[in-house]
Design a protein around this motif. Sequence first.
Motif, PDB file in Angstrom:
ATOM      1  N   ARG A  77      24.626  67.986   2.124  1.00  0.00           N
ATOM      2  CA  ARG A  77      24.296  68.966   1.085  1.00  0.00           C
ATOM      3  C   ARG A  77      23.714  68.289  -0.150  1.00  0.00           C
ATOM      4  O   ARG A  77      22.776  68.790  -0.767  1.00  0.00           O
ATOM      5  CB  ARG A  77      25.554  69.750   0.700  1.00  0.00           C
ATOM      6  N   ARG A  80      20.191  67.472   0.320  1.00  0.00           N
ATOM      7  CA  ARG A  80      19.339  68.648   0.122  1.00  0.00           C
ATOM      8  C   ARG A  80      19.149  68.937  -1.348  1.00  0.00           C
ATOM      9  O   ARG A  80      18.047  69.256  -1.801  1.00  0.00           O
ATOM     10  CB  ARG A  80      19.963  69.875   0.799  1.00  0.00           C
ATOM     11  N   CYS A  86      14.266  64.306   4.157  1.00  0.00           N
ATOM     12  CA  CYS A  86      14.581  63.619   5.401  1.00  0.00           C
ATOM     13  C   CYS A  86      15.364  64.552   6.321  1.00  0.00           C
ATOM     14  O   CYS A  86      15.941  65.544   5.879  1.00  0.00           O
ATOM     15  CB  CYS A  86      15.399  62.356   5.135  1.00  0.00           C
ATOM     16  N   ASP A  87      15.324  64.249   7.599  1.00  0.00           N
ATOM     17  CA  ASP A  87      16.070  65.036   8.570  1.00  0.00           C
ATOM     18  C   ASP A  87      17.359  64.306   8.927  1.00  0.00           C
ATOM     19  O   ASP A  87      17.481  63.089   8.736  1.00  0.00           O
ATOM     20  CB  ASP A  87      15.223  65.259   9.819  1.00  0.00           C
ATOM     21  N   ARG A 101      29.021  74.799  12.631  1.00  0.00           N
ATOM     22  CA  ARG A 101      28.354  75.838  11.843  1.00  0.00           C
ATOM     23  C   ARG A 101      27.815  75.261  10.543  1.00  0.00           C
ATOM     24  O   ARG A 101      26.693  75.540  10.136  1.00  0.00           O
ATOM     25  CB  ARG A 101      29.337  76.962  11.524  1.00  0.00           C
ATOM     26  N   VAL A 104      24.656  73.247  11.069  1.00  0.00           N
ATOM     27  CA  VAL A 104      23.457  74.071  11.195  1.00  0.00           C
ATOM     28  C   VAL A 104      22.994  74.526   9.821  1.00  0.00           C
ATOM     29  O   VAL A 104      21.814  74.460   9.482  1.00  0.00           O
ATOM     30  CB  VAL A 104      23.740  75.297  12.091  1.00  0.00           C
ATOM     31  N   ALA A 105      23.959  74.968   9.010  1.00  0.00           N
ATOM     32  CA  ALA A 105      23.617  75.454   7.676  1.00  0.00           C
ATOM     33  C   ALA A 105      23.038  74.336   6.818  1.00  0.00           C
ATOM     34  O   ALA A 105      22.178  74.573   5.973  1.00  0.00           O
ATOM     35  CB  ALA A 105      24.851  76.055   7.009  1.00  0.00           C
ATOM     36  N   ALA A 106      23.505  73.117   7.035  1.00  0.00           N
ATOM     37  CA  ALA A 106      23.035  72.000   6.220  1.00  0.00           C
ATOM     38  C   ALA A 106      21.707  71.440   6.726  1.00  0.00           C
ATOM     39  O   ALA A 106      21.230  70.441   6.208  1.00  0.00           O
ATOM     40  CB  ALA A 106      24.088  70.897   6.188  1.00  0.00           C
ATOM     41  N   GLY A 107      21.152  72.077   7.722  1.00  0.00           N
ATOM     42  CA  GLY A 107      19.845  71.651   8.194  1.00  0.00           C
ATOM     43  C   GLY A 107      19.897  70.443   9.105  1.00  0.00           C
ATOM     44  O   GLY A 107      18.946  69.666   9.166  1.00  0.00           O
ATOM     45  N   VAL A 108      21.005  70.295   9.807  1.00  0.00           N
ATOM     46  CA  VAL A 108      21.096  69.214  10.775  1.00  0.00           C
ATOM     47  C   VAL A 108      20.249  69.570  11.999  1.00  0.00           C
ATOM     48  O   VAL A 108      20.306  70.694  12.484  1.00  0.00           O
ATOM     49  CB  VAL A 108      22.573  68.991  11.178  1.00  0.00           C
ATOM     50  N   VAL A 109      19.430  68.638  12.432  1.00  0.00           N
ATOM     51  CA  VAL A 109      18.515  68.968  13.524  1.00  0.00           C
ATOM     52  C   VAL A 109      19.117  68.705  14.902  1.00  0.00           C
ATOM     53  O   VAL A 109      18.725  69.316  15.881  1.00  0.00           O
ATOM     54  CB  VAL A 109      17.178  68.206  13.392  1.00  0.00           C
ATOM     55  N   GLN A 110      20.037  67.763  14.967  1.00  0.00           N
ATOM     56  CA  GLN A 110      20.709  67.484  16.234  1.00  0.00           C
ATOM     57  C   GLN A 110      22.160  67.158  15.959  1.00  0.00           C
ATOM     58  O   GLN A 110      22.523  66.762  14.842  1.00  0.00           O
ATOM     59  CB  GLN A 110      20.041  66.312  16.972  1.00  0.00           C
TER      60      GLN A 110
ATOM     61  N   ARG B  80      23.599  76.186  -0.261  1.00  0.00           N
ATOM     62  CA  ARG B  80      24.296  75.092   0.418  1.00  0.00           C
ATOM     63  C   ARG B  80      25.228  74.358  -0.526  1.00  0.00           C
ATOM     64  O   ARG B  80      26.362  74.022  -0.167  1.00  0.00           O
ATOM     65  CB  ARG B  80      23.275  74.090   0.980  1.00  0.00           C
ATOM     66  N   VAL B 104      13.373  73.824   7.531  1.00  0.00           N
ATOM     67  CA  VAL B 104      14.219  73.230   8.565  1.00  0.00           C
ATOM     68  C   VAL B 104      15.307  72.385   7.907  1.00  0.00           C
ATOM     69  O   VAL B 104      16.474  72.454   8.269  1.00  0.00           O
ATOM     70  CB  VAL B 104      13.382  72.365   9.523  1.00  0.00           C
ATOM     71  N   ALA B 105      14.900  71.600   6.918  1.00  0.00           N
ATOM     72  CA  ALA B 105      15.860  70.732   6.250  1.00  0.00           C
ATOM     73  C   ALA B 105      16.914  71.541   5.504  1.00  0.00           C
ATOM     74  O   ALA B 105      18.065  71.126   5.394  1.00  0.00           O
ATOM     75  CB  ALA B 105      15.137  69.798   5.283  1.00  0.00           C
ATOM     76  N   ALA B 106      16.536  72.701   4.992  1.00  0.00           N
ATOM     77  CA  ALA B 106      17.472  73.510   4.228  1.00  0.00           C
ATOM     78  C   ALA B 106      18.374  74.338   5.128  1.00  0.00           C
ATOM     79  O   ALA B 106      19.139  75.163   4.646  1.00  0.00           O
ATOM     80  CB  ALA B 106      16.712  74.417   3.260  1.00  0.00           C
ATOM     81  N   GLY B 107      18.253  74.143   6.417  1.00  0.00           N
ATOM     82  CA  GLY B 107      19.133  74.852   7.332  1.00  0.00           C
ATOM     83  C   GLY B 107      18.705  76.274   7.614  1.00  0.00           C
ATOM     84  O   GLY B 107      19.529  77.131   7.908  1.00  0.00           O
ATOM     85  N   PHE B 151      22.725  75.163  19.687  1.00  0.00           N
ATOM     86  CA  PHE B 151      21.504  74.762  18.981  1.00  0.00           C
ATOM     87  C   PHE B 151      20.282  75.338  19.682  1.00  0.00           C
ATOM     88  O   PHE B 151      19.358  75.845  19.043  1.00  0.00           O
ATOM     89  CB  PHE B 151      21.405  73.230  18.932  1.00  0.00           C
ATOM     90  N   ARG B 155      16.630  78.128  18.984  1.00  0.00           N
ATOM     91  CA  ARG B 155      15.264  77.604  19.003  1.00  0.00           C
ATOM     92  C   ARG B 155      14.495  78.057  20.216  1.00  0.00           C
ATOM     93  O   ARG B 155      13.550  77.409  20.653  1.00  0.00           O
ATOM     94  CB  ARG B 155      15.322  76.065  18.948  1.00  0.00           C
TER      95      ARG B 155
END
Lengths: 235, 235
Positions: A77, A80, A86-87, A101, A104-110, B80, B104-107, B151, B155
């Motif tokens: 957070r 952000r 950055c990812d 959850r 996902v909200a924090a923009g985690v990609v994996q 966030r 995407v980064a912001a979730g 996830f 998508r």
Amino acid sequence: MPEQDEIRVLIVEDEPLTAEAHAAYLQRMPGFTHAGTAGTGQAALRQLTDAAASGAPIDLVLMDMNLPDLHGLDVSRRVRTANLDCDIIAITAMRDLQVVRGAVAAGVVQYLIKPFTYATFAQKLTTYREFHRQLGERSRVTSQADVDQAFNSLRTPSPVTLPKGLAEGTLAAVTELLKANSEPVSATEVTEALGISRVTARRYLEHLADDGAVLRTPRYGTPGRPENEYTWRRD
Amino acid sequence: MPEQDEIRVLIVEDEPLTAEAHAAYLQRMPGFTHAGTAGTGQAALRQLTDAAASGAPIDLVLMDMNLPDLHGLDVSRRVRTANLDCDIIAITAMRDLQVVRGAVAAGVVQYLIKPFTYATFAQKLTTYREFHRQLGERSRVTSQADVDQAFNSLRTPSPVTLPKGLAEGTLAAVTELLKANSEPVSATEVTEALGISRVTARRYLEHLADDGAVLRTPRYGTPGRPENEYTWRRD
DNA sequence: GTCGTCGTGACCAATATGACCGCAAGAGTG
DNA sequence: CACTCTTGCGGTCATATTGGTCACGACGAC
């Protein structure tokens, strides 16, 4: 020498041995550069800020959720809030649903659950590289479809589940056949090889294609409706 | 937590007419409840905080990126930071790639480009509902596969409905070829490059031209009927 | 019995083919 | 020089062909 299109990665992990292991994994992945390691959340934020200021920003963070000073989600957070571009790939031993959850909200990609094999690790990074490449090659998106494709490229191909109408044994047989052939396979060939009907073969092939485990390409040149070919894809 | 199975939605949109339209769309979707509308970023944050405090928290925000006081991405980041547990679907007319990356980064879980049809809207919300359902029915995740599935359900690409006579794969191939060539492309060249017939190539090129995605110009100077050239136009 | 998986066959959809049409360039004719 | 004819090539249409799609029934497991 890190090239321009290399993805610069920061490893955030308080356990030195684990951090080293992740770095070793990373080194085996083409296209990624190990840009540093941080043992605490504060150190991670500092390194990210420094890297951004020095003109060699971090593209990707492998973030352990369990850190001595801050929770990984808090670090995310703050990343952000600080507007650091950055990812983040989350790595955790915790299986709490709230963390997923929150991630996902924090923009985690994996999201990687420890312990994981190199294969799982490689798959997540390969998926991310594809996503990164797609967003890098255009300066503007032109349509909803482009955005959808970018989101879609974040999907991980492998986990194959069984919806209604599909049996485990049949799916295994089809998967086995696809893995054995490096050449594209048509639904008709699956029919002949396994002795199942064309409709059933297609049911499973389509399911695998929707899951991203196989690639579906139409073949032209012959009269009649184009025939779909299916290719197993390792990454 | 008095969680209902209905998903409570906050609409953030400064244009009253648009907000109303979104609300109307929302009402047609089963499983969703319109919990309120905010015209500014500040109002949105206030309503989200109030809702969380009152015990009826917002689950999902339909957030316009273009707000009078704050940018939608800023609002998302503050959400966030404030640790408000809600998901965000971005709605925007802007096609800037940086905004997509930032989203995407912001979730942001979904990204809608205005103007959109009800079908597109419904598809995005249905996808989200599936994601929400999957995370709701378990209290703990048990495996990497569970997380991947959750996830992935965020998508899934949208099933685009095409006019009759056109196939998705073929259209993608033609589009790809046009994007790759900055030079005008003739129907004959598409035929040779993709291995499809001239008639088929023309069907897809004409469709793209009618959609406005490509520019169609006749080319003279050679004997014979003038040949149509097609150019991909990037806005 | 009920549920789940697979096969069957009729119907639908996407493509190639080839005959035919239309347009423009350039040669031919006065 | 002007008009016409020939020629060449792409557009158009009808049709054959092949694979995809769907609804329903059969068959086995629980």
